[in-house]
Design a protein around this motif. Sequence first.
Motif, mmCIF file in Angstrom:
data_model
loop_
_atom_site.group_PDB
_atom_site.id
_atom_site.type_symbol
_atom_site.label_atom_id
_atom_site.label_comp_id
_atom_site.label_asym_id
_atom_site.label_seq_id
_atom_site.Cartn_x
_atom_site.Cartn_y
_atom_site.Cartn_z
ATOM 1 N N ILE A 9 0.868 -1.175 0.000
ATOM 2 C CA ILE A 9 0.000 0.000 0.000
ATOM 3 C C ILE A 9 0.905 1.226 0.000
ATOM 4 C CG2 ILE A 9 -1.725 1.347 1.247
ATOM 5 C CD1 ILE A 9 -2.845 -1.243 2.385
ATOM 6 N N ARG A 10 0.685 2.101 -0.969
ATOM 7 C CA ARG A 10 1.455 3.349 -1.064
ATOM 8 C C ARG A 10 0.598 4.483 -0.509
ATOM 9 N NH1 ARG A 10 2.120 0.238 -5.316
ATOM 10 N NH2 ARG A 10 4.209 -0.438 -5.860
ATOM 11 N N ILE A 11 1.186 5.241 0.392
ATOM 12 C CA ILE A 11 0.481 6.370 1.005
ATOM 13 C C ILE A 11 1.400 7.583 1.010
ATOM 14 C CG2 ILE A 11 -0.981 4.923 2.464
ATOM 15 C CD1 ILE A 11 0.905 5.690 4.819
ATOM 16 N N GLU A 12 0.845 8.710 1.351
ATOM 17 C CA GLU A 12 1.615 9.921 1.588
ATOM 18 C C GLU A 12 1.326 10.387 3.001
ATOM 19 O OE1 GLU A 12 0.570 12.583 -1.627
ATOM 20 O OE2 GLU A 12 2.389 11.973 -2.672
ATOM 21 N N LEU A 13 2.398 10.594 3.771
ATOM 22 C CA LEU A 13 2.250 11.098 5.136
ATOM 23 C C LEU A 13 2.287 12.620 5.096
ATOM 24 C CD1 LEU A 13 4.775 8.849 7.118
ATOM 25 C CD2 LEU A 13 2.322 8.518 6.858
ATOM 26 N N PRO A 14 1.209 13.298 5.452
ATOM 27 C CA PRO A 14 1.270 14.752 5.555
ATOM 28 C C PRO A 14 2.209 15.129 6.703
ATOM 29 C CG PRO A 14 -1.002 13.951 5.699
ATOM 30 C CD PRO A 14 -0.107 12.768 5.767
ATOM 31 N N VAL A 15 3.074 16.112 6.469
ATOM 32 C CA VAL A 15 3.983 16.569 7.514
ATOM 33 C C VAL A 15 3.251 17.623 8.341
ATOM 34 C CG1 VAL A 15 6.217 17.623 8.017
ATOM 35 C CG2 VAL A 15 5.982 16.070 6.051
#
Length: 170
Positions: free
Chosen positions: A145-151
């Motif tokens: 699963i590819r995700i983006e972590l908001p900083v």
Amino acid sequence: MTRPGTALGAAMALAAALVLGGCSSSATHDGGSGTEAGSAPRLKVADAYMPQPVGDTAGGFLTVTNTGGGADRLVGVSSPLSDDVEIHETKDQRMREVESFDIPAGGELHLERGGSHLMFMEIKKQPKQGEKVAVELRFEKSGPIRIELPVEAPTHNPASGHTAHGSAHH
């Protein structure tokens, strides 16, 4: 005539593209590979974030929900931010690297401040609040699963009073 595996693969590619291209930090994956749907893991990732790092390491936090009938395990993590992303647990106020985390059927895996988490070692750059960090989660049974972590702000802690924010609100 379309094959079920081809349709599932296309759906997963579309879901990954939407997650990476959108503003949400939520993603799902059906762990079935031709097996009966009721016994396969069905994973969803939500509430993902990374506090803005202040040194050469960074933490990642998220929740993996398994609505399927089979258990799974988080076995690896990768990211362009670091060549060494570790899976850590905290017990008795001591942090240590572990090989994997269980995700029970019908259960959740919580990676949160003060507990189990992702640890990005020797980060290559300092992401700033408002940016996003690409991450790939790998599982024993389900596909990646590819995700983006908001900083978020360095002191961000949703457990300290956040009740209504979901990943769809990012």
